[in-house]
Design a protein around this motif. Structure first.
Motif, PDB file in Angstrom:
ATOM      1  N   THR A 188      38.181  31.587  26.858  1.00 22.80           N
ATOM      2  CA  THR A 188      39.575  31.425  27.180  1.00 22.80           C
ATOM      3  C   THR A 188      40.465  32.161  26.327  1.00 22.80           C
ATOM      4  O   THR A 188      41.616  32.041  26.783  1.00 22.80           O
ATOM      5  CB  THR A 188      39.981  30.018  27.259  1.00 22.80           C
ATOM      6  OG1 THR A 188      39.651  29.496  26.129  1.00 22.80           O
ATOM      7  CG2 THR A 188      39.013  29.283  28.300  1.00 22.80           C
ATOM      8  N   TYR A 190      42.816  35.099  25.843  1.00 18.36           N
ATOM      9  CA  TYR A 190      43.627  36.122  26.887  1.00 18.36           C
ATOM     10  C   TYR A 190      43.030  37.531  27.287  1.00 18.36           C
ATOM     11  O   TYR A 190      42.643  37.975  28.323  1.00 18.36           O
ATOM     12  CB  TYR A 190      45.202  36.467  26.324  1.00 18.36           C
ATOM     13  CG  TYR A 190      45.723  36.946  27.605  1.00 18.36           C
ATOM     14  CD1 TYR A 190      46.236  36.470  28.489  1.00 18.36           C
ATOM     15  CD2 TYR A 190      46.029  38.229  27.342  1.00 18.36           C
ATOM     16  CE1 TYR A 190      47.299  36.960  29.494  1.00 18.36           C
ATOM     17  CE2 TYR A 190      46.785  39.312  28.432  1.00 18.36           C
ATOM     18  CZ  TYR A 190      47.194  38.524  29.346  1.00 18.36           C
ATOM     19  OH  TYR A 190      47.892  39.181  30.434  1.00 18.36           O
ATOM     20  N   VAL A 191      42.526  38.193  26.133  1.00 11.66           N
ATOM     21  CA  VAL A 191      41.919  39.322  26.201  1.00 11.66           C
ATOM     22  C   VAL A 191      40.539  39.255  26.946  1.00 11.66           C
ATOM     23  O   VAL A 191      40.190  40.302  27.614  1.00 11.66           O
ATOM     24  CB  VAL A 191      41.767  40.125  24.832  1.00 11.66           C
ATOM     25  CG1 VAL A 191      41.108  41.165  25.008  1.00 11.66           C
ATOM     26  CG2 VAL A 191      43.009  40.178  24.285  1.00 11.66           C
ATOM     27  N   ASP A 192      39.675  38.156  26.936  1.00 14.49           N
ATOM     28  CA  ASP A 192      38.635  38.093  27.489  1.00 14.49           C
ATOM     29  C   ASP A 192      38.905  37.994  29.066  1.00 14.49           C
ATOM     30  O   ASP A 192      37.892  38.210  30.148  1.00 14.49           O
ATOM     31  CB  ASP A 192      37.759  36.959  26.997  1.00 14.49           C
ATOM     32  CG  ASP A 192      37.333  37.252  25.593  1.00 14.49           C
ATOM     33  OD1 ASP A 192      38.093  37.353  24.671  1.00 14.49           O
ATOM     34  OD2 ASP A 192      36.028  37.855  25.754  1.00 14.49           O
ATOM     35  N   VAL A 193      39.993  36.960  29.591  1.00 16.67           N
ATOM     36  CA  VAL A 193      40.086  36.865  30.790  1.00 16.67           C
ATOM     37  C   VAL A 193      41.084  37.595  31.716  1.00 16.67           C
ATOM     38  O   VAL A 193      40.748  37.853  33.089  1.00 16.67           O
ATOM     39  CB  VAL A 193      41.142  35.358  30.811  1.00 16.67           C
ATOM     40  CG1 VAL A 193      41.192  34.871  32.355  1.00 16.67           C
ATOM     41  CG2 VAL A 193      40.128  34.169  30.137  1.00 16.67           C
ATOM     42  N   ASP A 194      41.882  38.128  31.285  1.00 15.55           N
ATOM     43  CA  ASP A 194      42.864  39.033  31.777  1.00 15.55           C
ATOM     44  C   ASP A 194      42.272  40.400  32.408  1.00 15.55           C
ATOM     45  O   ASP A 194      41.300  40.821  31.745  1.00 15.55           O
ATOM     46  CB  ASP A 194      44.003  39.478  30.702  1.00 15.55           C
ATOM     47  CG  ASP A 194      44.909  40.635  31.347  1.00 15.55           C
ATOM     48  OD1 ASP A 194      45.658  40.138  32.512  1.00 15.55           O
ATOM     49  OD2 ASP A 194      45.288  41.622  30.763  1.00 15.55           O
ATOM     50  N   GLU A 195      42.469  40.758  33.532  1.00 14.35           N
ATOM     51  CA  GLU A 195      41.872  41.848  34.201  1.00 14.35           C
ATOM     52  C   GLU A 195      40.341  41.736  34.351  1.00 14.35           C
ATOM     53  O   GLU A 195      39.653  42.645  34.498  1.00 14.35           O
ATOM     54  CB  GLU A 195      42.290  43.067  33.486  1.00 14.35           C
ATOM     55  CG  GLU A 195      43.661  43.442  33.502  1.00 14.35           C
ATOM     56  CD  GLU A 195      44.320  43.869  34.710  1.00 14.35           C
ATOM     57  OE1 GLU A 195      43.868  44.717  35.334  1.00 14.35           O
ATOM     58  OE2 GLU A 195      45.265  43.071  35.310  1.00 14.35           O
ATOM     59  N   ASN A 196      39.921  40.517  34.471  1.00 13.35           N
ATOM     60  CA  ASN A 196      38.405  40.147  34.371  1.00 13.35           C
ATOM     61  C   ASN A 196      38.402  39.172  35.557  1.00 13.35           C
ATOM     62  O   ASN A 196      39.189  38.401  36.201  1.00 13.35           O
ATOM     63  CB  ASN A 196      38.150  39.766  32.782  1.00 13.35           C
ATOM     64  CG  ASN A 196      36.451  39.887  32.910  1.00 13.35           C
ATOM     65  OD1 ASN A 196      35.933  40.446  33.930  1.00 13.35           O
ATOM     66  ND2 ASN A 196      36.103  39.438  31.742  1.00 13.35           N
ATOM     67  N   PRO A 233      41.516  35.069  36.815  1.00 10.77           N
ATOM     68  CA  PRO A 233      42.801  35.229  35.848  1.00 10.77           C
ATOM     69  C   PRO A 233      44.002  34.704  36.435  1.00 10.77           C
ATOM     70  O   PRO A 233      44.921  35.478  36.583  1.00 10.77           O
ATOM     71  CB  PRO A 233      42.630  36.965  35.465  1.00 10.77           C
ATOM     72  CG  PRO A 233      42.124  37.427  36.836  1.00 10.77           C
ATOM     73  CD  PRO A 233      41.130  36.303  37.363  1.00 10.77           C
TER      74      PRO A 233
END
Lengths: 343, 343, 343, 343
Positions: A188, A190-196, A233
């Motif tokens: 969870t 941000y960098v793992d969820v965003d645009e994914n 996302p």
């Protein structure tokens, strides 16, 4: 009506507090926590309200003495342990956790990966509170899971009226990140969820057994379902895209399906059936609505049903308030007037 | 190698220009447009490069005189009209549009909602350039659609080796917004996409017939597929989640499926098979990779295959460069070294 | 209370309709449009409510005959043309557009790039409805712009009490995309906004003159301000980060500033002053709140004030309802109980 | 050229590995870690490449024996402790951490909230590697911080040529979430960042002292700057919006500023000066470019300078590779050809 909330630091508890704090039949909200630092729990309300919120240490006796009902928005395991105390006193509980949803302790153990604390007999006293389908209720209401709510709402008319092959159901469901809870995890960040977009717990999600349990009550010969869960996302919103083989082989398939949905949900204030369109998340997020659309493919004989909810509203706190309204005989929409945000 | 690009204002054309501008075997890129304002087209490159880019008016003769190959990144209808001029001269074309992908003009008319400009004979000269499966090629390469690429890559081993019931395939695919193109529409307004997930063109997407055409080449008795397309709130990335009934009924199903994927893709530089995991978009976005994972459910006998690509790379410009490399005998990975962004 | 809404197809009009449809003192909402296709306008409400909404053709006489007040959520130019008809009849108008905010027609012409339709005399009858600072009101309430509201709320105590150098103000403001409106443009295409942050209308935004007009009423020797506007990849929410040189040179600067904010906003239900923290968008989005934080830097003698609002609520429809409440003497918070979403 | 990377689990280290793995002058990359589980570190590369990556235990002697240079992408404190070993051997280090950027150990202690491990003498041997301004270099290159890079690039011509009041600088900077690092924290949870914008470390960011140190080298009488840092809901990208009072009071201010930027950056391959526009993040994200725009306001005499970079490229790994190229005399753009993503 004085209400207790136990567990307010998670997303469901926070939204529940927001809803109850504006409910016309609620005069007092008492917040309880098992955490030692009451002040820290109280502080999370600072930024929502100009009023001071009082947080009390958890005490079952005190809760029953000072309130008319208790909502539990606690992690798995908490209400399992406490259920019998309240039940023995016929004190009404609305439980947002999964602890008393399954009637079979072994299923709980298998899907929740933890020991079942509750006996089969106790479990049998709980009502599975899928509000649009609750006939009679008990003092212990197990509020359904978010994936279960969307899936069951979408399948109900077709399974109840056996319009589909009961062995053909595939559910491709996706949820916003609040569904994964507030706890920190790489998944969870941000960098793992965003645009994914990612899948998780394929055929392993703990809401599967409560879906099967309810479907089997509607159709005892219901076969197993295929169940995929994905992480969108977005913050809020859940879509269950459901595929099933239609058994009817007439030219009227579309009319038959439409009629089934209409008959089931016509007078339900929180369900909207779309005639010729598929709902998107926006149609419901922020509200307690379930929106359902469907499309029949005459080439493959498959009907695609799309059922969307706000996972924190109809999928958690909103349905909990709806259960509260039903149990005490309030107007079903009391405290739930909030329209979808849309924008 | 001098290359022409016709159509550079869309997303695919822009990415194609970026890839070719760094390709080791490309010495000169000439950009052609049918738009009157050449200056305006050139300006869009201003912010990508410190060098000035020259844009020329479209002229088929000039293109053939001054280049070794032409890429078309034009809307539906353009290459259909122009194809025969280039074909008559055996001038190699790599076409990113859908105009010459379907061998049946009637199918084109039905799915693209426009008249087919190309004769069945001309269509038969085109190669459907799904690079991992191209045996021989012709001068006219029809670069596959993004949904088609992901779906076919995921299904190929199972259909070719008939490990699945050919009448049981359901595809639940989702794409980022660049897949919908640069043209303004309410559906791509930020406020409509952000915090949302919506379905569109259910069983109507124009990539369905090219998928069926290719599947039927692999298995002539292939049945119709159910095909859902969804719009994710991300820019790039496409996931096809594919469900199919497994026919084999042995304890070795997992090994059989794994072996099929390995055998098909072992030596393919742009395919990554995940052993025990499901790929997410992040694994491929920014790169030309296809990543494939799968999971067999022994209860339902359904295998879930997850195939992800970057819709602008393997789903468009990247595969076009791969086709270019194959056609001219360059290293398959030339100009495509870019790793996934991941972060 | 019967209310008219003119203009419901934009974001502000839609949110206004949502708020009024749940307002305790509103018994009837009549929607008017100048668009020919009434049906099409009505359809946009289909997905928000299970009730049918009736849309009527615009007719000034009918509006006055059938309603107690009219809200205009129309583009620039509409109310300018219509204002005098309603004013002549002393019919109360709450105008969400910028047409009657500026008392100087030349300023309107300069900043809105269109002819001013309203005379200086007519303009002088309008009240600039910054609700926390409205002393007396007139029948024509010009609802402030979103950037103006956040900026003025943040500057008011410091300018009114002259705690800052009046020639030193720099505002770095950022807004979500709903602030740019629903109209299609390249600037609001999902692919252009997502994963991006861009500036626009630097020192050119049309809210600058209404800010200056109000500041000069508070401090006639107020100097010009530097004003930057940026586009955040979010739907809703606006932050004005304001920099100003503090004139006081005592050790008590912090206490002096704190006291000024407290004195101004202590009893205002929709303003929250943060003691030791900076507000983020989340603190207010979904609600009518303004949240303000500040930090004094003793090294540079600059105070940074951060003022956040939901641009569609306090920045548009919410403040319009607040103006409605004030004008008719309703509880200031009526219809505005909605808490921030936070999650 | 054999290169060592120490620290590859963070974002900067990962991007650095990606860049070096495609660098034409790099023949071998050796990865070192202080973590016990080498296998776990190696696994993070599984999904980026089909090749196996070997990870070695950290050993200063071995690094110097087997490599020509070492990059450190480690947290604060690591290189401070190790610096002298490598320096004593004149082994070239490119350090992405902040440990040797400040020449004053007390400043390090104050801004990094940890003891300074390095003596003032050792610090004086390090080169602050702001590549566009490095005259001579040493064996120890301290790669600048992301906020420092964007701010210094934007201010350099104006401070060097004293076109602005040196006591008037205000920087309102915003960064994507990768700037906050990979470590889990509530501040980087998806639900806290998405649809939000928040400020942090106001006037407290640890990049402030390195900015001041560099500015004072350019203009010893440089005054303190006001420095705001904000968290944008994007992965990558950083914008510094800089405000300063222009001292020149002539009609030619625009020409003077334009000439200063042109003179400083004309022949710099990674800097793009926009003539009449403001750069957005998209213009640079994915590339090593710095894009700079500016606008002079004749009413307030303030110039707004907007400087954007990709915080992981020019703000970290990209500039590290540029430093590597400069140190070894490679083409400055080697390994950095990657164009901005834009879409």
């Amino acid at each position: 009506m004085k209400v207790a909330i136990v567990g307010v630091t998670g997303y469901s508890g926070t939204v529940l507090w927001q809803l109850l704090s504006q409910h016309p039949n609620v005069t007092e909200i008492n917040i309880y926590t098992t955490q030692a630092d009451l002040e820290a729990v109280a502080q999370q309300f600072d930024w929502q309200t100009k009023q001071t919120v009082r947080v009390l240490p958890f005490d079952a006796g005190q809760i029953m003495a000072d309130n008319d009902v208790a909502f539990f928005a606690t992690p798995a395991g908490v209400t399992g342990e406490l259920a019998e105390t309240f039940m023995a006193n016929h004190f009404p509980i609305i439980d947002l956790s999964g602890d008393l949803r399954l009637q079979d302790p072994k299923a709980y153990q298998k899907w929740y990966h933890r020991a079942a604390e509750v006996s089969r007999e106790t479990l049998s006293y709980a009502t599975y509170g899928l509000t649009e389908f609750t006939a009679t209720t008990t003092d212990y209401i197990a509020n359904p899971g978010c994936y279960a709510t969307a899936t069951l709402m979408g399948l109900a008319p077709l399974v109840q009226e056996r319009l589909i092959d009961l062995d053909s159901v595939i559910v491709d469901a996706k949820s916003g990140v609040t569904g994964a809870g507030k706890k920190l995890s790489q998944a969870t960040h941000y960098v793992d969820v965003d645009e994914n977009f990612s899948l998780y717990k394929l055929n392993q999600h703990q809401h599967i057994p409560e879906i099967m349990q309810q479907l089997k009550q509607w159709a005892p010969d219901m076969g197993p379902i295929q169940f995929t869960t994905g992480l969108l996302p977005v913050k809020r919103g859940l879509m269950a895209t459901i595929y099933a083989k239609v058994t009817a082989d007439s030219a009227d398939v579309n009319e038959i399906i439409a009629a089934a949905f209409q008959a089931t949900y016509m007078d339900k204030p929180f369900v909207k059936i779309l005639a010729n369109d598929m709902p998107d998340l926006r149609l419901v997020v922020g509200s307690n609505m379930t929106a359902i659309g469907w499309s029949y493919n005459p080439v493959t004989h498959i009907v695609t049903i799309v059922s969307v909810i706000d996972n924190l509203m109809k999928g958690a706190a909103g349905q909990a308030v709806q259960n509260f309204n039903q149990y005490f005989g309030f107007d079903e929409t009391a405290g739930l007037a909030q329209l979808p945000l849309m924008i």
